[in-house]
Design a protein around this motif. Structure first.
Motif, PDB file in Angstrom:
ATOM      1  N   HIS A  38      17.608  25.272  16.251  1.00 37.02           N
ATOM      2  CA  HIS A  38      18.866  25.136  15.510  1.00 37.02           C
ATOM      3  C   HIS A  38      19.749  24.106  16.210  1.00 37.02           C
ATOM      4  O   HIS A  38      19.736  24.002  17.444  1.00 37.02           O
ATOM      5  CB  HIS A  38      19.584  26.494  15.462  1.00 37.02           C
ATOM      6  N   ALA A  49      25.790  30.628  19.402  1.00 36.99           N
ATOM      7  CA  ALA A  49      24.395  30.857  19.048  1.00 36.99           C
ATOM      8  C   ALA A  49      23.909  32.274  19.337  1.00 36.99           C
ATOM      9  O   ALA A  49      23.168  32.850  18.543  1.00 36.99           O
ATOM     10  CB  ALA A  49      23.497  29.860  19.789  1.00 36.99           C
ATOM     11  N   GLN A  51      19.802  34.556  10.226  1.00 37.36           N
ATOM     12  CA  GLN A  51      20.846  33.630  10.663  1.00 37.36           C
ATOM     13  C   GLN A  51      20.749  33.333  12.165  1.00 37.36           C
ATOM     14  O   GLN A  51      21.706  32.853  12.774  1.00 37.36           O
ATOM     15  CB  GLN A  51      22.223  34.212  10.344  1.00 37.36           C
ATOM     16  N   ARG A  97      20.220  31.659  15.626  1.00 36.51           N
ATOM     17  CA  ARG A  97      20.311  30.294  16.151  1.00 36.51           C
ATOM     18  C   ARG A  97      19.612  30.141  17.495  1.00 36.51           C
ATOM     19  O   ARG A  97      19.595  29.048  18.056  1.00 36.51           O
ATOM     20  CB  ARG A  97      21.778  29.871  16.287  1.00 36.51           C
ATOM     21  N   ALA A 139      14.056  30.671  16.051  1.00 36.11           N
ATOM     22  CA  ALA A 139      13.977  30.231  14.657  1.00 36.11           C
ATOM     23  C   ALA A 139      13.514  31.367  13.741  1.00 36.11           C
ATOM     24  O   ALA A 139      12.510  32.021  14.028  1.00 36.11           O
ATOM     25  CB  ALA A 139      13.023  29.051  14.547  1.00 36.11           C
TER      26      ALA A 139
END
Length: 231
Positions: A110, A134, A180, A182, A185
């Motif tokens: 990300h 993250a 979602q 980060r 993956a």
């Protein structure tokens, strides 16, 4: 169906400690499920597995073993006979002969994923800003600040050693894919969960849903506990 006979052991990953499970523990208690957060030294995969085994040895009865992130490799390495199911929460699940680093780096990172490298002591720290950016980007600023303040570094020795035959080959497993995420993956998580044959829950949560979406985590754990209780 009663779940009073099923125990849950929660295993934290890198840059965290057992307090990261506090909201999950509270909600499990509301459902009369006993839970213990196992402390890991984060010094090597062998050390961490041995520490988890010591926690498991203190528990009587069947166990649902839950791991977050790096701890997926640890729960897959534990050999205690009382473990009856595995739950992976946005976790890494290396296969035999793979390392944590091998599976962590699969897939496209990300844009806000932090750059990680060991310091002169061989320890990998998460940059403070990465907790809000993250690690737990759905958390409040106060929550992210606490996570950053209590972080524990992970030794490079934890991620470079090939694992043995993982327990997910022999035990029923569940996997919460953090859509979602980060840090790891989401496509990587889906790939790992599919090759495990895990029961998958894909949810729009961040990398650390034990903090930001604890009820979603509890639902997956309860599903696994019900399956264990029914056996």
């Amino acid at each position: 169906m009663s779940l009073r006979n099923v125990n849950v052991v929660l295993v934290h990953g890198a840059w965290a400690d057992g307090s990261s499970w506090s909201r999950v523990i509270e909600r499990l208690a509301d459902r009369h499920i006993d839970a213990v957060a196992a402390p890991l030294p984060l010094t090597s995969l062998g050390d961490d597995t041995a520490a988890l085994e010591r926690t498991l040895a203190r528990i009587e009865g069947p166990v649902v073993l839950v791991g977050h992130a790096y701890a997926g490799a640890v729960i897959g390495s534990a050999r205690a006979a009382n473990v009856k199911a595995l739950v992976y929460i946005a976790a890494l699940a290396p296969d035999e002969g793979e390392t944590v680093a091998d599976v962590f780096h699969r897939g496209e990172a990300h844009p806000q994923a932090p750059t990680l490298a060991p310091d002169r002591d061989g320890l990998i720290w998460l940059p403070r800003e990465a907790f809000a950016g993250a690690f737990a980007h759905h958390a409040s600023a106060r929550e992210a600040n606490v996570l950053a303040a209590i972080q524990r570094p992970i030794a490079a020795a934890c991620i470079g050693v090939p694992v043995g035959r993982p327990r997910w080959k022999d035990l029923p497993s569940w996997f919460l894919v953090a859509a979602q995420d980060r840090m790891i993956a989401p496509d990587n998580q889906r790939s790992m969960s599919q090759r495990m044959g895990a029961r998958v829950h894909a949810l729009d949560v961040d990398h650390t849903p034990s903090v930001t979406a604890p009820e979603a985590v509890v639902e997956v754990i309860v599903e696994a506990a019900l399956a264990v209780s029914a056996d």
